[in-house]
Design an enzyme around this catalytic site. Structure first.
Site, PDB file in Angstrom:
ATOM      1  N   LYS A 274       0.824  -1.132  -0.052  1.00 38.27           N
ATOM      2  CA  LYS A 274      -0.049   0.008  -0.004  1.00 38.27           C
ATOM      3  C   LYS A 274       0.695   1.250  -0.045  1.00 38.27           C
ATOM      4  O   LYS A 274       1.998   1.291   0.572  1.00 38.27           O
ATOM      5  CB  LYS A 274      -0.891   0.128   1.311  1.00 38.27           C
TER       6      LYS A 274
ATOM      7  N   ARG B  83     -10.468 -11.411   1.756  1.00 38.23           N
ATOM      8  CA  ARG B  83     -11.367 -12.587   1.322  1.00 38.23           C
ATOM      9  C   ARG B  83     -10.692 -13.928   1.256  1.00 38.23           C
ATOM     10  O   ARG B  83     -11.398 -14.826   1.473  1.00 38.23           O
ATOM     11  CB  ARG B  83     -11.759 -12.139  -0.310  1.00 38.23           C
TER      12      ARG B  83
END
Ligand code: BES
Ligand code: MN
Ligand code: ZN
Length: 499
Positions: A275, A349
């Site tokens: 990130k 996920r």
């Protein structure tokens, strides 16, 4: 933080003349021509010879939401101060959320007060208790100077309707619900150098023991033996290995079975798909779902819901290193489906579906999963509204309950055409689409691939609402908010009542 000591009290002139509270909290409404006293303020107003509204107007008060005005009582009451808090526009009814926010603003302003007498409970006891406790919450574990302590004791005016027994039960339930929210907030606010998979597991174990829950933790060896490829893949880059927790509340008289799953990424750097540096520290909150379901299963036991509630919590730290999983890797998830990793920052996920497949093995009637899953949730709905996806009926039911709770969730679709965008060149599925569109929904569709047909399930994306990066408002301070604990509590109560 611990919950203040709670009690009920009459709200008569006699009771007020004897109160040991330092501050009396009253509500004001914004009327056409200035502040109007809310129900619950009558006895205080009588002590001021009916001149309280005029006095407040003189001080510039309007009754607008969350306005706080303090008036010295100068001996008219044993309490030194009357704290008038705004509920907002005067309408036909005052909503629970108006009461909760006003109580929260009062709770913040009560810092440094030992004992308060809160009259907002005449409007809504549960909301007044929740708001006062949550508004007064502070997290000072890492400060040398702790500052003003939150209010230590709170007396609540008994509502005019209902029995004393009902009021006692409501007080206990509201106190326990607020305590659960605080449990979640404390976990979220604990920094990632101290809160990592093993230390989260230790804290969960302590809570399980204290509340009579079944507890199981799978360490990295057990995860490998049993084939939890998603959790192991995501957790592989950290020197602090992943865990999978199972906490079960099984009362003698259980009705429906509810499975809870919460994303527990104790820090999300993005991994090899790193990130940007700006605001990466916010990813200390990427275990908000885990904190929420842990607090919720404990709450189910405290409030003795006639339901079986089992929480499954996958924990991992997503870091880049020589042992990290890579873009291009194919993981074999628990249950055997394969996933091609195209972006290591879509890690939530991957850990979630391992836990969801395991949760479904116990044949629950409902599966509630919550996670700080996508930045796209924040783009679509902002910081204070969660995205609610899942099987149609249960999704709508949970979204409606979430709106009524004041936590604000909105139903979102899982558009069929996005499924094909998750096709992989070599595995059963890719973990991301090749584009940005509908990112929140694509994540929901990914999860759906691992949910058996016919199971009532819901996915609550709390990326924005779980962590307040702005100023305090209502009963929400900076940092962890504890969303969606109150929603899960209300959904469990609804299932207990209606199946
Ligand atoms: N934990 C983040 C999502 C997030 C973003 C939570 C902002 C709270 C605030 C999640 O793991 C993530 O990085 N998602 C990616 C998915 C993308 C790679 C498809 C995102 O949203 O950018
Ligand atoms: Mn991520
Ligand atoms: Zn994440």
């Amino acid at each position: 933080m611990t919950v203040p000591k709670l009690a009920l009290s009459d709200n008569t002139g006699e009771a007020l003349a004897k109160t040991r509270a330092d501050v009396v909290v009253i509500g004001t409404l914004a009327g056409e021509d200035g502040p109007v006293l809310a129900p619950g303020a009558a006895a205080v107003d009588a002590a001021f010879d009916g001149r309280l509204a005029g006095l407040l107007a003189t001080l510039g008060a309007s009754g607008k939401a969350e306005e706080v005005v303090k008036i010295p009582t100068l001996g008219k009451l044993p309490a030194a101060v009357v704290l008038a808090v705004g509920l907002g526009k005067e309408g036909d009814t005052v909503t629970a959320e108006q009461v909760r926010r006003a109580a929260g603003a009062a709770g913040r302003a009560l810092a440094g007060t030992d004992r308060a007498f809160v009259t907002l409970s005449e409007l809504d006891l549960q909301a007044a208790v929740e708001g006062t406790i949550l508004g007064s919450y502070v997290f000072t574990a890492y400060r040398s100077e702790k500052g003003d302590a939150p209010v230590a004791k709170a007396d609540f005016a008994s509502p005019a309707t209902g029995t004393a027994r009902e009021h006692k039960a409501t007080l206990k339930a509201a106190g326990s619900i607020a305590e659960a929210v605080i449990t979640a907030r404390d976990l979220i606010n604990t920094p990632p150098n101290d809160l990592y998979p093993a230390s989260f597991a230790d804290r969960a174990k302590k809570l399980a023991e204290d509340n009579g829950l079944e507890f199981e933790v799978l360490d990295e060896k057990a995860l490998k033996r049993k084939g939890f490829g998603g959790i192991l893949g995501v957790g592989g880059g950290s020197s602090r290995p992943p865990r999978l927790l199972r906490l079960a509340y099984k009362p003698a008289k259980a009705g429906k079975k509810v499975a809870l799953v919460g994303k527990g990424i104790t820090f999300d750097s993005g991994g090899i798909s790193l990130k940007p540096a700006a605001n990466m520290d916010h990813m200390t909150s990427d275990m908000s779902g885990a904190a929420g379901v842990l607090a919720s299963v404990v709450l189910a036991a405290k409030l003795k819901y006639p339901l079986e509630v089992v929480a499954h919590i996958p924990l991992a730290e997503n870091l880049p290193s020589g042992t990290s999983y890579r873009p291009g890797d194919v993981l074999t998830m628990y249950g055997g489906k394969t996933v091609e990793v195209l972006n290591t920052d879509a890690e939530g996920r991957l850990v979630l579906v391992d836990a969801m497949v395991r949760a479904a093995e116990e044949n629950p009637d409902y599966l509630i999963e919550t996670s700080t899953l996508t930045g796209a949730q924040v783009v679509a709905l902002g910081n204070r509204t969660a995205g609610v996806m899942g099987s149609d009926d249960f999704r709508d039911r949970v979204a409606a309950i979430m709106q009524a709770s004041g936590e604000n969730g909105w139903p979102m679709p899982l558009p069929e055409e996005l499924r094909a965008d998750l096709d992989s060149r070599l595995a059963d599925l890719a973990n991301v689409t090749g584009h940005r569109w509908g990112g929140m929904l694509a994540a929901g569709i990914f999860l759906r691939e691992f949910v058996a047909d016919g199971l009532d399930w819901v996915h609550i994306d709390i990326a924005g609402p779980s962590f307040n990066t702005g100023s305090p408002w209502g009963y929400t301070g900076k940092g962890g908010t504890g969303v969606p604990v109150r929603t899960i509590a209300a959904v469990l109560a609804d299932i207990a009542a209606n199946g």
